[in-house]
Write a protein that holds these residues in place. Structure first.
Motif, mmCIF file in Angstrom:
data_model
loop_
_atom_site.group_PDB
_atom_site.id
_atom_site.type_symbol
_atom_site.label_atom_id
_atom_site.label_comp_id
_atom_site.label_asym_id
_atom_site.label_seq_id
_atom_site.Cartn_x
_atom_site.Cartn_y
_atom_site.Cartn_z
ATOM 1 N N ILE A 111 0.840 -1.192 0.000
ATOM 2 C CA ILE A 111 0.000 0.000 0.000
ATOM 3 C C ILE A 111 0.878 1.247 0.000
ATOM 4 N N ILE A 112 0.315 2.319 -0.513
ATOM 5 C CA ILE A 112 0.990 3.622 -0.502
ATOM 6 C C ILE A 112 0.049 4.630 0.118
ATOM 7 N N ILE A 113 0.485 5.283 1.188
ATOM 8 C CA ILE A 113 -0.302 6.320 1.853
ATOM 9 C C ILE A 113 0.547 7.573 1.964
ATOM 10 N N ARG A 114 0.078 8.645 1.341
ATOM 11 C CA ARG A 114 0.793 9.925 1.323
ATOM 12 C C ARG A 114 2.223 9.771 0.820
ATOM 13 N N GLY A 115 2.364 8.971 -0.249
ATOM 14 C CA GLY A 115 3.660 8.817 -0.896
ATOM 15 C C GLY A 115 4.615 7.855 -0.225
ATOM 16 N N SER A 192 -3.884 7.113 14.989
ATOM 17 C CA SER A 192 -2.871 8.130 15.299
ATOM 18 C C SER A 192 -2.139 8.614 14.051
ATOM 19 N N LYS A 193 -2.219 7.833 12.951
ATOM 20 C CA LYS A 193 -1.596 8.192 11.680
ATOM 21 C C LYS A 193 -2.539 7.788 10.550
ATOM 22 N N PRO A 194 -2.388 8.376 9.378
ATOM 23 C CA PRO A 194 -3.196 7.914 8.243
ATOM 24 C C PRO A 194 -2.959 6.425 7.995
ATOM 25 N N THR A 195 -4.022 5.662 7.912
ATOM 26 C CA THR A 195 -3.916 4.214 7.742
ATOM 27 C C THR A 195 -5.172 3.685 7.082
ATOM 28 N N ILE A 196 -5.187 2.398 6.783
ATOM 29 C CA ILE A 196 -6.365 1.764 6.199
ATOM 30 C C ILE A 196 -7.192 1.127 7.304
ATOM 31 N N VAL A 197 -8.490 1.357 7.281
ATOM 32 C CA VAL A 197 -9.420 0.661 8.168
ATOM 33 C C VAL A 197 -10.617 0.225 7.334
ATOM 34 N N HIS A 404 -11.052 5.306 -8.052
ATOM 35 C CA HIS A 404 -12.503 5.338 -8.274
ATOM 36 C C HIS A 404 -13.249 4.415 -7.312
ATOM 37 N N PHE A 405 -12.550 3.671 -6.456
ATOM 38 C CA PHE A 405 -13.178 2.903 -5.384
ATOM 39 C C PHE A 405 -13.362 3.810 -4.169
ATOM 40 N N PRO A 406 -14.322 3.525 -3.297
ATOM 41 C CA PRO A 406 -14.500 4.347 -2.086
ATOM 42 C C PRO A 406 -13.211 4.392 -1.260
ATOM 43 N N CYS A 407 -12.908 5.545 -0.735
ATOM 44 C CA CYS A 407 -11.661 5.740 0.008
ATOM 45 C C CYS A 407 -11.626 4.855 1.255
ATOM 46 N N SER A 408 -10.495 4.200 1.479
ATOM 47 C CA SER A 408 -10.345 3.319 2.638
ATOM 48 C C SER A 408 -9.367 3.855 3.668
ATOM 49 N N VAL A 409 -8.868 5.069 3.453
ATOM 50 C CA VAL A 409 -7.878 5.644 4.366
ATOM 51 C C VAL A 409 -8.585 6.415 5.478
ATOM 52 N N LEU A 410 -8.184 6.129 6.717
ATOM 53 C CA LEU A 410 -8.695 6.845 7.886
ATOM 54 C C LEU A 410 -7.601 7.769 8.395
ATOM 55 N N TYR A 411 -7.966 9.019 8.661
ATOM 56 C CA TYR A 411 -6.998 10.018 9.103
ATOM 57 C C TYR A 411 -7.214 10.355 10.577
ATOM 58 N N PRO A 412 -6.162 10.821 11.258
ATOM 59 C CA PRO A 412 -6.329 11.246 12.657
ATOM 60 C C PRO A 412 -7.410 12.313 12.777
ATOM 61 N N GLY A 413 -8.245 12.174 13.784
ATOM 62 C CA GLY A 413 -9.361 13.098 13.977
ATOM 63 C C GLY A 413 -10.660 12.595 13.378
ATOM 64 N N GLN A 414 -10.585 11.633 12.459
ATOM 65 C CA GLN A 414 -11.782 11.030 11.891
ATOM 66 C C GLN A 414 -12.177 9.798 12.705
ATOM 67 N N VAL A 415 -13.442 9.407 12.577
ATOM 68 C CA VAL A 415 -13.948 8.199 13.235
ATOM 69 C C VAL A 415 -14.504 7.271 12.168
ATOM 70 N N TYR A 416 -13.909 6.104 12.055
ATOM 71 C CA TYR A 416 -14.449 5.083 11.156
ATOM 72 C C TYR A 416 -15.726 4.523 11.772
ATOM 73 N N SER A 417 -16.739 4.316 10.937
ATOM 74 C CA SER A 417 -18.033 3.856 11.439
ATOM 75 C C SER A 417 -18.620 2.806 10.509
ATOM 76 N N HIS A 418 -18.905 1.636 11.067
ATOM 77 C CA HIS A 418 -19.608 0.592 10.323
ATOM 78 C C HIS A 418 -20.694 0.024 11.222
ATOM 79 N N ASP A 419 -21.942 0.181 10.809
ATOM 80 C CA ASP A 419 -23.092 -0.365 11.525
ATOM 81 C C ASP A 419 -23.640 -1.540 10.722
ATOM 82 N N LEU A 420 -23.532 -2.723 11.288
ATOM 83 C CA LEU A 420 -23.942 -3.965 10.642
ATOM 84 C C LEU A 420 -25.063 -4.609 11.449
ATOM 85 N N THR A 421 -26.107 -5.050 10.764
ATOM 86 C CA THR A 421 -27.241 -5.688 11.437
ATOM 87 C C THR A 421 -27.595 -6.999 10.763
ATOM 88 N N TYR A 422 -27.700 -8.052 11.575
ATOM 89 C CA TYR A 422 -28.272 -9.323 11.138
ATOM 90 C C TYR A 422 -29.650 -9.445 11.780
#
Length: 432
Positions: A111-115, A192-197, A404-422
């Motif tokens: 992977i490449i994040i910010r070069g 704490s750093k830009p990463t994939i989640v 062109h795929f949805p962005c998968s990078v999470l940056y500091p200060g952002q909150v990743y959110s996935h709500d899954l229901t069965y």
């Protein structure tokens, strides 16, 4: 995660101990010997006799029982009898656990994040790609846990550099069973750093019962709210970047279809293990993803999520192929090592020295990769090919490689959110 206003009088949660593991205490300056760590279990039961058991090893769902149209309750998720079964990486291919830090595949583990280039562990497709967070991803960690109202909350801090990922990631998961037979799995993460989640859950279902096998899996009827899919060549499971319509293909589940009539039509005849693009609005709330019926029992599963993709898997790689270094330690192999004719013949062209060439090490069997006959599951169940299905809402696989795929990078200060229901229900008669 808001716990205010929840009504828990009809939901019971019981905490127990599922087992313990020994972990290194290298971070402790006082103790250098391994120390035991408890793996807890939580049993959630509602007034409809639906029961869900989760454990802190990998935030795993080990049991999910719900009644059929006759009132008989059965366990409908695949799993293992004890902690040892879940911890065996050879025979447990991510069954029932959380999938992360990045669910699904990343091509070549790069992977490449910010070069900046990062090399992730490669644990899929003969060591070529990165899968479900790596060798020791989120599904192979002991999570911290507590009971909050009518929910079970688990958390895990992934350190900077774990499995090659940049940044420390704090992940929290809430499991909540409701009175209308919904199991809500709310996933949140910060970094704490830009990463994939990209988080999902790997529960494998068979609505006829976890031990019902291929015959009943083929009788399931499937509906997917997906009009496109991320194309992947059958010789390599990672998407190429192309997005194709499902119309007129074996990928079209926009109307309910019997699963057994289509599985083997998917090249190369291994069933489904593909990512579909969920049809949804631009809003971020959860939408309908899938509906699966088992007509004989009347059980129905509906899936809702706020993610853009969903991986549909029908268990074509169960049991997994074994590699030679593990095969000698497992007793459920099809055949022992065999001498290959090609190997002997290649050394039989030595003319006068033919007898000398045959003697010695060439008489020894040539080890080769093995495949298990089955995986030993709960209550003596034998899990084989096509024994269950998995619906895994998530981001598109390998999204980091395609703009062109949805962005998968999470940056500091952002909150990743996935709500899954069965959501589970019972259908008394067939109308479709």
């Amino acid at each position: 995660m808001d716990f205010h206003g929840c009504s828990c009088k009809n939901i019971t949660i019981t905490e127990g101990i599922f087992g313990e593991i020994w972990v290194d205490s290298n971070d402790d300056q006082i103790f250098t010997e391994p120390v035991p760590k408890i793996v807890k279990s939580y049993t959630m039961i509602n007034a409809n006799r639906m029961e869900v058991i989760v454990i802190t090893w990998g935030a795993t769902i080990v049991s999910l029982k719900c009644p059929d149209k006759y009132g008989h309750s059965s366990d409908v998720v695949l799993g293992f009898e004890d902690l040892k079964g879940y911890m065996n990486p050879t025979t447990n291919p991510f069954i029932g656990c959380i999938l992360g830090r990045c669910a699904n595949r990343i091509k070549n583990g790069q992977i490449i994040i910010r070069g900046k280039d990062y090399e992730l562990t490669r644990n899929d497709f003969h060591g070529k790609h990165h899968l479900h967070g790596g060798v020791n991803g989120f599904g192979r960690k002991v999570w911290d846990s507590y009971i909050a109202g009518c929910s079970v909350v688990m958390s895990y801090l992934s350190q900077d550099g774990e499995e090659g990922y940049p940044g420390a990631v704090l992940t929290t998961i809430r499991f909540k069973l409701t009175m209308d037979n919904r199991l809500d799995i709310c996933m949140r993460a910060t970094t704490s750093k830009p990463t994939i989640v990209n988080l999902s859950h790997g529960s494998m279902f068979n609505l006829a019962g976890h031990d019902a096998g291929e015959a009943e899996l083929r009788n399931h009827k499937v509906l997917l709210n997906c009009d496109r899919w991320t194309f992947a060549d059958y010789t390599d499971p990672v998407p190429t970047g192309a997005i194709r319509g499902v119309g007129g293909t074996v990928m079209d589940f926009r109307i309910p279809r019997i699963l057994g009539q289509y599985m083997e039509k998917v090249p190369p005849g291994e069933g489904y293990d593909h990512n579909f693009c969920v049809t949804k609005s631009e809003k971020s709330e959860s939408v309908f993803v899938a509906k699966i019926w088992h007509m004989k029992t009347g059980r129905v599963l509906e899936v809702y999520s706020n993610q853009r993709g969903v991986q549909f898997y029908t268990g074509g790689r169960i049991p997994p192929q074994m590699i030679p270094e593990f095969s000698s330690s497992y007793d459920l192999l099809e055949t022992e090592n065999e001498t290959t004719e090609e190997g002997v013949e290649s050394y039989n062209s030595g003319g006068e020295n033919e007898e000398e060439m045959i003697e010695g090490p060439w008489e020894k069997p040539t080890p080769k990769p093995k495949r298990l006959e089955f995986i030993s599951g709960k209550r003596g169940a034998r899990y084989k090919k096509y024994c269950g299905f998995s619906i895994q809402p998530q981001n598109y696989p390998n999204a980091i490689q395609y703009s062109h795929f949805p962005c998968s990078v999470l940056y500091p200060g952002q909150v990743y959110s996935h709500d899954l229901t069965y959501k589970f229900d019972v259908q008394l008669a067939s109308y479709m």
